[in-house]
Scaffold this motif. Structure first.
Motif, PDB file in Angstrom:
ATOM      1  N   MET A  32       0.674  -1.239  -0.083  1.00  0.00           N
ATOM      2  CA  MET A  32       0.135  -0.011   0.016  1.00  0.00           C
ATOM      3  C   MET A  32       0.858   1.380  -0.111  1.00  0.00           C
ATOM      4  SD  MET A  32      -2.544   1.481   2.960  1.00  0.00           S
ATOM      5  CE  MET A  32      -1.189   1.702   3.883  1.00  0.00           C
ATOM      6  N   PHE A  33       1.746   1.438   0.749  1.00  0.00           N
ATOM      7  CA  PHE A  33       2.491   2.711   1.141  1.00  0.00           C
ATOM      8  C   PHE A  33       3.581   2.770  -0.021  1.00  0.00           C
ATOM      9  CE2 PHE A  33       6.174   0.861   3.523  1.00  0.00           C
ATOM     10  CZ  PHE A  33       7.129   1.529   3.053  1.00  0.00           C
ATOM     11  N   ARG A  34       4.175   1.851  -0.231  1.00  0.00           N
ATOM     12  CA  ARG A  34       5.103   1.871  -1.495  1.00  0.00           C
ATOM     13  C   ARG A  34       4.786   2.401  -2.976  1.00  0.00           C
ATOM     14  NH1 ARG A  34       6.188  -3.403  -2.676  1.00  0.00           N
ATOM     15  NH2 ARG A  34       4.765  -3.264  -4.049  1.00  0.00           N
ATOM     16  N   ASP A  35       3.839   1.628  -3.157  1.00  0.00           N
ATOM     17  CA  ASP A  35       2.935   2.226  -4.619  1.00  0.00           C
ATOM     18  C   ASP A  35       2.615   3.632  -4.498  1.00  0.00           C
ATOM     19  OD1 ASP A  35       3.772  -0.274  -5.369  1.00  0.00           O
ATOM     20  OD2 ASP A  35       1.628  -1.115  -5.244  1.00  0.00           O
ATOM     21  N   GLU A  36       1.971   3.658  -3.354  1.00  0.00           N
ATOM     22  CA  GLU A  36       1.309   5.494  -3.110  1.00  0.00           C
ATOM     23  C   GLU A  36       2.296   6.261  -3.074  1.00  0.00           C
ATOM     24  OE1 GLU A  36      -2.054   7.610  -2.783  1.00  0.00           O
ATOM     25  OE2 GLU A  36      -2.058   5.627  -3.156  1.00  0.00           O
ATOM     26  N   ALA A  65       9.417  10.884   3.041  1.00  0.00           N
ATOM     27  CA  ALA A  65       9.053   9.775   1.769  1.00  0.00           C
ATOM     28  C   ALA A  65      10.069   8.836   1.502  1.00  0.00           C
ATOM     29  CB  ALA A  65       8.475  10.578   0.540  1.00  0.00           C
ATOM     30  N   THR A  66      11.332   9.363   1.318  1.00  0.00           N
ATOM     31  CA  THR A  66      12.733   8.688   1.044  1.00  0.00           C
ATOM     32  C   THR A  66      12.945   7.701   2.209  1.00  0.00           C
ATOM     33  OG1 THR A  66      13.479  10.697  -0.133  1.00  0.00           O
ATOM     34  CG2 THR A  66      15.011   9.026   0.442  1.00  0.00           C
ATOM     35  N   MET A  67      12.869   8.318   3.247  1.00  0.00           N
ATOM     36  CA  MET A  67      13.318   7.381   4.501  1.00  0.00           C
ATOM     37  C   MET A  67      12.120   6.272   4.591  1.00  0.00           C
ATOM     38  SD  MET A  67      14.724   9.884   7.595  1.00  0.00           S
ATOM     39  CE  MET A  67      13.271  10.692   7.913  1.00  0.00           C
ATOM     40  N   MET A  68      10.958   6.526   4.265  1.00  0.00           N
ATOM     41  CA  MET A  68       9.897   5.442   4.054  1.00  0.00           C
ATOM     42  C   MET A  68      10.367   4.447   3.170  1.00  0.00           C
ATOM     43  SD  MET A  68       6.222   7.230   4.509  1.00  0.00           S
ATOM     44  CE  MET A  68       5.315   5.682   4.589  1.00  0.00           C
ATOM     45  N   LEU A  69      10.907   4.702   2.058  1.00  0.00           N
ATOM     46  CA  LEU A  69      11.289   3.970   0.972  1.00  0.00           C
ATOM     47  C   LEU A  69      12.777   3.131   1.350  1.00  0.00           C
ATOM     48  CD1 LEU A  69      10.161   5.833  -2.176  1.00  0.00           C
ATOM     49  CD2 LEU A  69       9.218   4.058  -1.188  1.00  0.00           C
ATOM     50  N   GLU A  70      13.474   3.853   2.365  1.00  0.00           N
ATOM     51  CA  GLU A  70      14.616   3.103   2.904  1.00  0.00           C
ATOM     52  C   GLU A  70      14.367   2.152   4.006  1.00  0.00           C
ATOM     53  OE1 GLU A  70      17.341   6.332   3.475  1.00  0.00           O
ATOM     54  OE2 GLU A  70      17.786   6.511   1.224  1.00  0.00           O
ATOM     55  N   VAL A  71      13.055   2.053   4.222  1.00  0.00           N
ATOM     56  CA  VAL A  71      13.016   1.269   5.516  1.00  0.00           C
ATOM     57  C   VAL A  71      13.705  -0.205   5.560  1.00  0.00           C
ATOM     58  CG1 VAL A  71      10.739   0.377   5.146  1.00  0.00           C
ATOM     59  CG2 VAL A  71      11.314   1.058   7.411  1.00  0.00           C
ATOM     60  N   TYR A  72      13.310  -0.689   4.147  1.00  0.00           N
ATOM     61  CA  TYR A  72      14.124  -2.190   4.064  1.00  0.00           C
ATOM     62  C   TYR A  72      15.636  -2.237   4.273  1.00  0.00           C
ATOM     63  CZ  TYR A  72      10.346  -1.409   0.740  1.00  0.00           C
ATOM     64  OH  TYR A  72       9.217  -0.916   0.294  1.00  0.00           O
ATOM     65  N   TYR A  73      16.339  -1.068   4.305  1.00  0.00           N
ATOM     66  CA  TYR A  73      17.620  -1.111   4.562  1.00  0.00           C
ATOM     67  C   TYR A  73      18.152  -0.436   5.920  1.00  0.00           C
ATOM     68  CZ  TYR A  73      16.806  -1.274  -0.183  1.00  0.00           C
ATOM     69  OH  TYR A  73      16.341  -1.702  -1.488  1.00  0.00           O
ATOM     70  N   ARG A  74      17.333   0.294   6.500  1.00  0.00           N
ATOM     71  CA  ARG A  74      17.499   1.010   7.783  1.00  0.00           C
ATOM     72  C   ARG A  74      16.344   0.938   8.932  1.00  0.00           C
ATOM     73  NH1 ARG A  74      19.285   6.935   5.976  1.00  0.00           N
ATOM     74  NH2 ARG A  74      18.211   7.039   7.881  1.00  0.00           N
ATOM     75  N   PHE A  75      17.133   0.264  10.206  1.00  0.00           N
ATOM     76  CA  PHE A  75      16.170   0.412  11.221  1.00  0.00           C
ATOM     77  C   PHE A  75      16.499   1.264  12.119  1.00  0.00           C
ATOM     78  CE2 PHE A  75      16.041  -3.910   9.432  1.00  0.00           C
ATOM     79  CZ  PHE A  75      14.721  -4.353   9.326  1.00  0.00           C
ATOM     80  N   LEU A  76      15.527   1.957  12.767  1.00  0.00           N
ATOM     81  CA  LEU A  76      15.868   2.855  13.870  1.00  0.00           C
ATOM     82  C   LEU A  76      16.595   2.012  15.031  1.00  0.00           C
ATOM     83  CD1 LEU A  76      12.222   4.282  14.433  1.00  0.00           C
ATOM     84  CD2 LEU A  76      14.339   5.329  13.457  1.00  0.00           C
ATOM     85  N   PRO A  77      17.415   2.863  15.665  1.00  0.00           N
ATOM     86  CA  PRO A  77      18.628   2.150  16.592  1.00  0.00           C
ATOM     87  C   PRO A  77      17.805   1.220  17.598  1.00  0.00           C
ATOM     88  CG  PRO A  77      19.295   4.292  16.214  1.00  0.00           C
ATOM     89  CD  PRO A  77      18.048   4.223  15.521  1.00  0.00           C
TER      90      PRO A  77
END
Length: 81
Positions: A32-36, A65-77
């Motif tokens: 949902m969020f990626r495509d939107e 928006a960019t950080m949302m699309l990078e969520v696959y690679y980055r996790f909050l500490p």
């Protein structure tokens, strides 16, 4: 997207929570969020979010928006496994 109820700041943290939760719920949320996000990206690569509460400008919207699309690679500490 594009409504006064949409909030990229909230949705960024929602994406962090959902990727950590995983499973079918993450898959559904991700689809949902990626495509939107991708369908609402401007031709110049930026995002512009209309919000009825709190200040947000094109720079902040693009960062979130960019950080949302990078969520696959980055996790909050606090959520590192």
């Amino acid at each position: 997207w594009g409504t006064h109820d949409a909030n990229l700041y909230y949705n960024y943290y929602h994406a962090q929570a959902m990727i950590n939760y995983g499973g079918k719920e993450w898959d559904k949320f991700n689809d949902m969020f990626r495509d939107e996000l991708l369908s609402n990206q401007g031709k110049d690569g930026s995002w512009n979010q209309v919000m009825g509460h709190g200040p947000i400008n094109v720079h902040m919207a693009t960062c979130l928006a960019t950080m949302m699309l990078e969520v696959y690679y980055r996790f909050l500490p606090s959520s590192a496994k």
